[in-house]
Design an enzyme around this catalytic site. Structure first.
Site, PDB file in Angstrom:
ATOM      1  N   VAL A   1     -46.643  45.154 -16.665  1.00  0.00           N
ATOM      2  CA  VAL A   1     -47.946  44.805 -17.231  1.00  0.00           C
ATOM      3  C   VAL A   1     -48.952  45.875 -16.843  1.00  0.00           C
ATOM      4  CG1 VAL A   1     -49.749  43.051 -17.398  1.00  0.00           C
ATOM      5  CG2 VAL A   1     -47.378  42.352 -17.053  1.00  0.00           C
TER       6      VAL A   1
ATOM      7  N   MET B   1     -38.454  41.413 -16.339  1.00  0.00           N
ATOM      8  CA  MET B   1     -38.074  42.022 -17.606  1.00  0.00           C
ATOM      9  C   MET B   1     -39.145  42.948 -18.162  1.00  0.00           C
ATOM     10  SD  MET B   1     -36.432  38.731 -19.541  1.00  0.00           S
ATOM     11  CE  MET B   1     -36.719  39.551 -21.093  1.00  0.00           C
TER      12      MET B   1
ATOM     13  N   GLY C   1     -48.928  45.037 -12.702  1.00  0.00           N
ATOM     14  CA  GLY C   1     -47.840  44.365 -11.994  1.00  0.00           C
ATOM     15  C   GLY C   1     -46.514  44.602 -12.665  1.00  0.00           C
TER      16      GLY C   1
ATOM     17  N   LYS D   1     -48.311  43.959 -21.970  1.00  0.00           N
ATOM     18  CA  LYS D   1     -47.020  43.620 -21.365  1.00  0.00           C
ATOM     19  C   LYS D   1     -45.943  44.381 -22.123  1.00  0.00           C
ATOM     20  CE  LYS D   1     -44.536  39.554 -19.672  1.00  0.00           C
ATOM     21  NZ  LYS D   1     -44.557  38.080 -19.638  1.00  0.00           N
TER      22      LYS D   1
ATOM     23  N   ASP E   1     -41.324  26.901 -16.788  1.00  0.00           N
ATOM     24  CA  ASP E   1     -41.369  27.839 -15.655  1.00  0.00           C
ATOM     25  C   ASP E   1     -42.771  27.845 -15.035  1.00  0.00           C
ATOM     26  OD1 ASP E   1     -40.405  29.650 -13.817  1.00  0.00           O
ATOM     27  OD2 ASP E   1     -40.754  31.400 -15.081  1.00  0.00           O
TER      28      ASP E   1
END
Length: 679
Positions: free
Chosen positions: A25, A22, A18, A40, A134
């Protein structure tokens, strides 16, 4: 990053999972530990951005502090050739946003289960004073077994950090942000609780509560618009469950749940029948800080006279011009003085009485609430002109769930009206989540579980794939919660591969043979014969013979004497019954749960079989004939394929034999009518 690229000489890229704002992955293979991981990687355009690098490092630091099965683990963080990267646990599944879309509508019991797992992870973060800031379905992963993992702590912060209020920018995703975050105020644990309420709303309705053309319009709705009713969307949703949404998403943080655990406990009972008629949650309007009660004013005849004179200057002047009568009798003066003194004393007594009444009315007694339901206790406290304070939940084996354990101030104590009374409420027995311990050292696992309060039992079995002392199987499902005070956990433990030199068993009793077999870890099988050499109950012979070597966990046949043979019209008859025990491949058992359930096996049984994690089946055989009882194990064995076994029976003409086969804790074969003529 292309497929096949090896990052830092260790992580071989398999493909892209994905993209984020920023970072990207990737799925990768850890070439050292031979496992799949998620990598990541900070995007190229952010690699020279110090704020992005700091956020990247912050995510690793925040997540590594947390030890919870519902938080994605961080394995490694490093930089190579200017590339910042994180190596994380790989979750084979999808994010909660997609899961909701694919599975909506979701059963209410599953909704509770999903939120309980999410709350467990958030509570762990809050326990370490870390606020996520978040929380959203895109940061919550669901694996193929429905297990929840929270990720992305990139903008989390410690609750004790002296951070600036964000006045010109909003940190987090606008659809799930609390009103205080939108206003640029500092986020608290209750800000995360607001986000959890929005997530619960979305799971129940399949959509977010507030939408708009711009982020500003959505932000205004979060701050000003009442939360839409989930029951308007689906009237079947229990009111108690909607109340969890409403309380978690209250505009004022003080009106929300105090802790995530409090929210989880409330949600966990939202489907209970006892809450079927619960009223809709509403935020209570703030009470006036000053009560408009009648106030007692001090009284003085002198003050009254002065006031009257000041109010009427004409009277004051008339009084001043009146001639003074100096010829009043002394007796009259004395009488007036006594009346004045008596009046003053009377006024003082009245004031004292009024003060006592006011003082008495300003105090009340803390009601007796221990043992009552939480809602009843709150009603009693309010009826006593007191205020409900903090409510803490504590596990208890003695006090039923939702009933009060204690209060502070203590019951029956005298306090001022309006005093806050805090409650400690039972959350029921302490439940501990257990994991999958297959392959781990039994002694280490046993100590850990006994420290939690569990009773742990052990069964031995040989294994060529697991070393001695490692767990082969467990009789409980991984991920479930149990009460340690009442739950016994049983493990099948590998004895490895070891050779045993047999001793001479001749002349021993059956109990002595069993004791010896347990000591050297072999499996005896018993048969009975007539013998003139050995008294009844003593070993006549064995196979393999004494001083021969067998593998630990192997079988030894032992013949026990019935004593000398006697003439009898009802002579014992010997015969064999051959059975084939089917082998169950545990690796495919998990994927066939639905098929098993359709066949009439309970989901608990099916899940128990699938937790072994081994390619071996532990089989127990029970046999009943003239010499054996069905209550004791006749033979224990480990199979790796369909295996044929011969069962020897000895029955008289009037006796009926039985046998049953138990594989991995479940009976799979049984015959209750074994006779000589039927075989």
């Amino acid at each position: 990053m292309n497929k096949g690229y090896v990052l830092n000489g260790r992580y071989e890229i398999i493909g892209r999972l994905g993209e984020g704002g920023m970072a990207d992955v990737y799925l990768a293979e850890d070439l050292i530990l031979k496992r799949k991981v998620a990598v990541k990687l900070l995007r190229l355009d952010f690699r020279d951005n110090p704020k992005a690098k700091k956020r990247f490092q912050h995510e690793a630091m925040a997540a590594t502090q947390l030890d919870n099965p519902h938080i994605v683990g961080i394995y490694d963080v490093d930089e190579v050739e200017g590339m910042q990267y994180l190596v994380m646990e790989f979750v084979d599944g999808e994010d909660l946003k997609k899961y909701i879309k694919d599975n909506f509508p979701i059963p209410y019991a599953e909704v509770v289960n999903i939120m309980e797992q999410i709350c467990s992870a958030v509570s762990e973060a809050h326990r370490h004073n870390i606020i996520h800031r978040d929380l959203k379905p895109q940061n919550i992963l669901v694996d193929k077994n429905g297990y929840i993992k929270i990720t992305d702590f990139g903008i989390s912060r410690a609750g004790t950090e002296d951070t600036m209020t964000q006045t010109r920018s909003i940190i987090g995703s606008i659809h799930y942000l609390s009103p205080e975050q939108i206003k640029g105020q500092m986020a608290t644990t209750r800000s995360d609780i607001y986000s959890l309420g929005i997530i619960l709303y979305e799971i129940l309705t399949g959509k977010v509560p507030f939408n708009g053309d711009t982020a500003v319009s959505i932000a205004i709705k979060h701050s000003q618009t009442p939360m839409p009713s989930v029951r308007d969307f689906d009237p079947r949703i229990p009111q108690a469950m909607e109340n969890v949404v409403l309380k978690a998403t209250a505009k004022d943080p003080d009106d929300r749940y105090q802790t995530v655990n409090e929210m989880a406990a409330d949600l966990n009972t939202s489907l209970d029948k006892s809450r079927a008629n619960e009223p809709k949650f509403t935020v209570q309007p703030p009470q006036n800080s000053v009560d408009e009660a009648t106030r007692v004013m001090p009284f003085s005849p002198l003050a009254d006279t002065t006031a009257s004179a000041a109010a009427n200057p004409a009277k004051r002047e008339e009084k001043a011009t009146q001639p003074t009568n100096n010829k009043q009798p002394a007796k009259k003066k004395r009488r007036r003085r006594w009346w004045l003194i008596g009046g003053i004393v009377g006024v003082l007594l009245i004031i004292m009485a009024l003060n006592m009444i006011v003082s008495a009315n300003g105090k009340t007694t803390v009601p007796i609430v221990s043992g009552t339901l939480e809602t009843e206790a709150e009603a009693k406290i309010k009826d006593a002109d007191l205020v409900v304070g903090d409510i803490k939940y504590q596990s208890s084996d003695k006090i039923d769930r939702h009933r009060v354990i204690s209060s502070s101030p203590k019951e029956s104590s005298k306090v001022k009206k309006g005093t806050k009374v805090s409650l400690v409420v039972s959350s029921g027995p302490r439940l501990v989540r257990v994991g999958n311990y297959v392959g781990q050292e039994y002694d280490v696992v046993k100590q850990k579980l006994e420290d939690e309060g569990f009773t742990v039992h052990k069964r031995n079995a040989p294994s060529s794939s697991f070393g001695s002392g490692r767990i082969l199987q467990q009789d409980f499902e991984s991920g479930k919660r149990f009460n340690p005070a009442t739950k016994t956990l049983t493990f099948v433990v590998s004895t490895g591969v070891k050779r045993i030199t047999l001793k001479d068993l001749t002349g021993m009793t059956k109990a002595q043979v069993v004791s010896y077999s347990n000591k050297v870890e072999i499996n005896p099988t018993f048969d009975y014969v007539y013998s003139d050499d050995q008294p009844k109950g003593r070993v006549v012979r064995q196979s393999p013979n004494a001083n021969e070597s067998i593998q630990q966990g192997g079988n030894v046949a032992v013949w026990i004497s019935r004593g000398p043979k006697k003439d009898s019209s009802d002579e014992l008859k010997s015969f064999n019954v051959k059975i084939t025990i089917p082998y169950l491949d545990n690796n495919s058992a998990a994927s066939s749960d639905s098929t098993l359930n359709e066949s009439g096996i309970s989901s608990d049984d099916a899940s128990t079989e699938s937790t072994s994690g081994s390619n071996e089946n532990v089989v127990l055989i029970y046999l009943k004939d003239h010499d054996h009882s069905l209550s004791t194990v006749y033979k224990q064995m480990v199979i790796t394929k369909d295996t044929q076994v011969t069962l020897p029976f000895k029955l008289s003409g009037s006796e009926v034999g039985q046998y049953k086969v138990v594989r991995d804790g479940r009976t799979i074969m049984r015959d209750n009518n074994v006779t000589y003529n039927s075989h």
